[in-house]
Design an enzyme around this catalytic site. Sequence first.
Site, PDB file in Angstrom:
ATOM      1  N   ARG A  87      39.710  42.212  47.099  1.00 16.71           N
ATOM      2  CA  ARG A  87      39.343  40.915  47.866  1.00 16.71           C
ATOM      3  C   ARG A  87      40.284  39.961  46.837  1.00 16.71           C
ATOM      4  NH1 ARG A  87      37.696  40.493  52.335  1.00 16.71           N
ATOM      5  NH2 ARG A  87      36.801  38.711  51.918  1.00 16.71           N
ATOM      6  N   HIS A 105      47.131  45.534  38.135  1.00 15.68           N
ATOM      7  CA  HIS A 105      48.073  45.433  38.842  1.00 15.68           C
ATOM      8  C   HIS A 105      49.240  46.529  38.796  1.00 15.68           C
ATOM      9  CE1 HIS A 105      50.248  43.621  42.467  1.00 15.68           C
ATOM     10  NE2 HIS A 105      51.358  43.411  41.832  1.00 15.68           N
ATOM     11  N   THR A 137      43.494  34.717  37.079  1.00 18.69           N
ATOM     12  CA  THR A 137      43.278  33.176  37.255  1.00 18.69           C
ATOM     13  C   THR A 137      43.490  32.938  38.801  1.00 18.69           C
ATOM     14  OG1 THR A 137      45.869  33.100  37.607  1.00 18.69           O
ATOM     15  CG2 THR A 137      44.716  32.778  35.220  1.00 18.69           C
ATOM     16  N   GLU A 139      45.811  31.977  40.705  1.00 15.79           N
ATOM     17  CA  GLU A 139      46.898  32.426  41.365  1.00 15.79           C
ATOM     18  C   GLU A 139      46.926  33.887  41.313  1.00 15.79           C
ATOM     19  OE1 GLU A 139      51.920  31.398  40.944  1.00 15.79           O
ATOM     20  OE2 GLU A 139      50.348  30.647  39.561  1.00 15.79           O
ATOM     21  N   LEU A 140      47.223  34.326  42.634  1.00 12.63           N
ATOM     22  CA  LEU A 140      47.087  35.844  42.673  1.00 12.63           C
ATOM     23  C   LEU A 140      48.262  36.857  41.677  1.00 12.63           C
ATOM     24  CD1 LEU A 140      46.187  38.264  44.505  1.00 12.63           C
ATOM     25  CD2 LEU A 140      48.032  37.950  45.959  1.00 12.63           C
TER      26      LEU A 140
END
Length: 206
Positions: A87, A105, A137, A139-140
């Site tokens: 999400r 990631h 944060t 920002e992705l």
Amino acid sequence: MILISGRGSNMEAIVKACQAEGWPAEVAAVISNRPDAGGLAFAAQHGIATAVVDHKAYASREEFDAELARVIDGFAPDLVVLAGFMRILTPGFTARYARRMLNIHPSLLPAFTGLHTHARAIEMGCKIAGVTVHFVTAELDHGAIVMQAAVPVLPGDDAKALSARVLTAEHHIYPQSVRWFVEDALVWNGENVHHRDGAAQQLLLV
């Protein structure tokens, strides 16, 4: 506190490391946005509380995030760990858990943010790929990097083969990163994070 959307293999790695290594912490709960997430059964089998906040039941991201935050705060966790939680979170949510929410990631950030990281790395002719644990944060796929692992991109690799190699690295560095947090071993230097004793924050797997 660990958030998942599916099988939760990184969640499993963290739970097993926490129990086997005797961390000064415990996993308070596992929460999923999907009722059928396979990782919920694993958590329950290990005596960990579970909850579901189904994103499909909410008309907006803000409504979903508000309910998710309410459920999380009911367990009063020191750290929120995103482990395959699929999400995109709102800025208000990420601010609520600033400097106490981790994500993993499958790339060497800041390269290849977003999706399809392995295919993109192969297409670009990268000789190494990898994985990054970072604080979340608004920002992705940004935020202070806690630890990274690099793996080789081998001749003939496709996205599936590279993904499997990277996943092995994920299972090494995510539990380690979480342990550093719960042991209060991470020190902020401006917007960057370092280990207080200078432990290596990079791993090379061959």
